[in-house]
Design a protein around this motif. Sequence first.
Motif, short mmCIF file in Angstrom:
data_model
loop_
_atom_site.label_atom_id
_atom_site.label_comp_id
_atom_site.label_asym_id
_atom_site.label_seq_id
_atom_site.Cartn_x
_atom_site.Cartn_y
_atom_site.Cartn_z
N ALA A 189 1.01 -1.31 0.01
CA ALA A 189 0.09 0.01 -0.07
C ALA A 189 0.94 1.36 -0.02
CB ALA A 189 -0.99 0.07 1.36
N ASP A 190 1.81 1.18 0.77
CA ASP A 190 2.98 2.37 0.74
C ASP A 190 3.53 2.86 -0.73
OD1 ASP A 190 2.59 2.97 3.64
OD2 ASP A 190 3.75 1.10 3.96
N VAL A 191 3.78 1.82 -1.50
CA VAL A 191 4.22 2.06 -2.73
C VAL A 191 3.25 2.41 -3.57
CG1 VAL A 191 5.39 0.54 -4.66
CG2 VAL A 191 6.11 -0.06 -2.33
N TYR A 192 1.85 1.83 -3.60
CA TYR A 192 0.86 2.02 -4.50
C TYR A 192 0.37 3.57 -4.08
CZ TYR A 192 0.34 -2.05 -6.59
OH TYR A 192 0.55 -3.36 -7.45
N LYS A 193 0.57 4.01 -2.97
CA LYS A 193 0.27 5.56 -2.49
C LYS A 193 0.93 6.68 -3.41
CE LYS A 193 -1.15 4.59 1.98
NZ LYS A 193 -0.74 4.52 3.68
N LEU A 194 2.15 6.14 -3.98
CA LEU A 194 3.06 7.14 -4.89
C LEU A 194 2.42 7.00 -6.12
CD1 LEU A 194 6.60 6.18 -3.24
CD2 LEU A 194 5.09 8.33 -2.95
N ILE A 195 1.88 5.74 -6.59
CA ILE A 195 1.50 5.49 -8.05
C ILE A 195 0.15 6.21 -8.14
CG2 ILE A 195 1.10 3.92 -9.62
CD1 ILE A 195 2.87 1.84 -8.29
N ILE A 196 -0.84 5.76 -7.40
CA ILE A 196 -2.34 6.11 -7.38
C ILE A 196 -2.39 7.57 -7.92
CG2 ILE A 196 -4.38 6.24 -6.40
CD1 ILE A 196 -3.53 3.70 -4.80
N ARG A 202 -3.86 10.99 -14.66
CA ARG A 202 -3.95 10.59 -16.32
C ARG A 202 -5.35 10.00 -16.52
NH1 ARG A 202 1.52 7.15 -17.11
NH2 ARG A 202 3.11 8.55 -16.59
N ARG A 203 -6.24 9.86 -15.54
CA ARG A 203 -7.61 9.14 -15.73
C ARG A 203 -7.53 7.84 -16.34
NH1 ARG A 203 -7.27 14.09 -14.45
NH2 ARG A 203 -9.04 15.74 -15.14
N ASP A 204 -6.30 7.06 -15.85
CA ASP A 204 -6.00 5.68 -16.33
C ASP A 204 -6.90 4.60 -15.26
OD1 ASP A 204 -5.10 3.25 -17.24
OD2 ASP A 204 -3.06 4.11 -17.52
N PHE A 205 -8.18 4.47 -15.42
CA PHE A 205 -9.04 3.85 -14.71
C PHE A 205 -8.73 2.36 -14.89
CE2 PHE A 205 -11.60 7.73 -15.86
CZ PHE A 205 -11.25 8.34 -14.55
N GLU A 206 -8.04 1.95 -15.85
CA GLU A 206 -7.84 0.36 -16.12
C GLU A 206 -6.58 0.03 -15.02
OE1 GLU A 206 -6.20 -2.88 -19.49
OE2 GLU A 206 -6.99 -0.90 -20.16
N LYS A 207 -5.64 0.98 -15.22
CA LYS A 207 -4.38 0.81 -14.38
C LYS A 207 -5.03 0.75 -12.81
CE LYS A 207 -0.78 0.22 -17.10
NZ LYS A 207 -0.34 1.53 -17.66
N LEU A 208 -5.77 1.89 -12.43
CA LEU A 208 -6.23 1.99 -11.11
C LEU A 208 -7.03 0.63 -10.78
CD1 LEU A 208 -7.29 5.80 -11.41
CD2 LEU A 208 -5.72 4.72 -9.77
#
Length: 526
Positions: A189-196, A202-208
């Motif tokens: 989760a700590d890594v994903y907080k930087l990516i999200i 970018r409105r990249d809902f597929e990646k989200l």
Amino acid sequence: VVIAVSQLIADVIGIGSTRFQQSLSIVNNCANSDKNIKHTAFPSDVKDLTKRIRTVLMATEQMKDHENDPEMLVDLQYSLAKSYTSTPELRKTWLDSMARIHNKNSDLSEAAMCYVHVAALVAEYLWRKGMFRQGCSAFRVITPNIDEEAAMMEDVGMQDVHFNEEVLLELLEECADGLWKAERYELIADVYKLIIPIYEQRRDFEKLTHLYDTLHRAYTKVMEVMHTGKRLLGTFFRVAFFGQGFFEDEDGKEYIYKEPKFTPLSEVSQRLLKLYSDKFGQENVKIIQDSGKVNPKDLDSKFAYIQVTHVTPYLDDKELEDRKTDFEKSHNIRRFVFETPFTVSGKKQGGVEEQCKRRTILTTTHCFPYVKKRIPVMYQHQTDLSPIEVAIDEMSCKVAELRLLCSASEVDMIRLQLKLQGSISVQVNAGPLAYARAFLDGSSAKKYPDNKVKQLKEVFRQFVDACGHGLGVNERLIKEDQHEYHDEMKASYRDLTRELSNIMHEQVCFSDFKDVWVRALTLPVH
């Protein structure tokens, strides 16, 4: 050029050292003899470049000598990575190489930490260039070791760096993947907080969707491993080296080694014995099994000695208040403890009235897990426990173990029954009663400090309470065929409380077990 050379030799494949050195000399001579550029900075730049390449080659020569010694090899690569603070791509090259070695040796937590450091390095670079909102400090929640990435120097090497947001995203994904393989699901989760935020922008809902699905699975895994208790994040050993003639700079040095999962002491000792026997000859290497302090003057200089001791992570009461889960108790740790039994008479073992123990706490330079699987010991602190303090310590551990077993969401019945059986059986010369007879019985108690006697009595009251609670849990969960066995344990518990009442001169009552949650009451006699 330096980046290319480093990548070529990162895997210790060698690149024809003599001819390569000759070609470096020729390049140097060309730069110096070219009249058109003789009075510019170019020749000195070429000289500087060839010097840096030679440094890399020299380190590589050393690496070849330690090709079969994973700890030493990673140490050398780490020292190279450390020397490249002004060339981020080179530091990344060596951290990547270290990750490959760790993966090859199944040291997955260390590989994951290499990925975290690489991502932090790139984040720091992009932050300084105004291309990312956070630098390496964003990774501190994962590991405090990350502070070393803040040492990046803005130098000539910074100009040719090809890092961007896309590179960082790939590296952060690699971090999450590495942490998953290392079973450190809590950190994903700590890594994903930087990516999200980037994908949201970018409105990249597929990646989200993919990220949140992975997060869901990670938290499910956390619950699963907490429920089963089957995740082991490493076993730790203190390893000390003695023998100037063999170990040279390593002589007298102490490290904490982290081994994967559950690794027995014998396995680590055998691995190190084989490793150094191959280096120095089988007849020249000896393992010191004793955990006591070694006086190098007592050792024969003809041999290389390796002392291996099993150690456990050490957390004081304040730290334990903050670290509730097993994961928190075994992540970002830098203090370790081991105990050595001794008696005043000089023997190792004695009766409970004379048995002392020495508790040694070791502090390492960095926290585990790290980009290396062994970390030097920075300093150590020793405390000697008197016989009555040993009794208090041992009994407190028994109480803590019983409470832990009873409070588990899924009670391990076999372990609980074994622990109860060992705790409540009334044996003359062993177990809890031996401590009670030695330190709390009439005239014996007068030999010891009042506050310690009082403390031990309180621990025994807690012990009776914990045993009663354990029997209540056992009665609630046993199957039909175990009732007779349970009745025997209840009878032993009655004998134990009766005996303790006589020794402590106060009524220690046992419950009649009608209630599921049994509480053993301790009432002073009037």
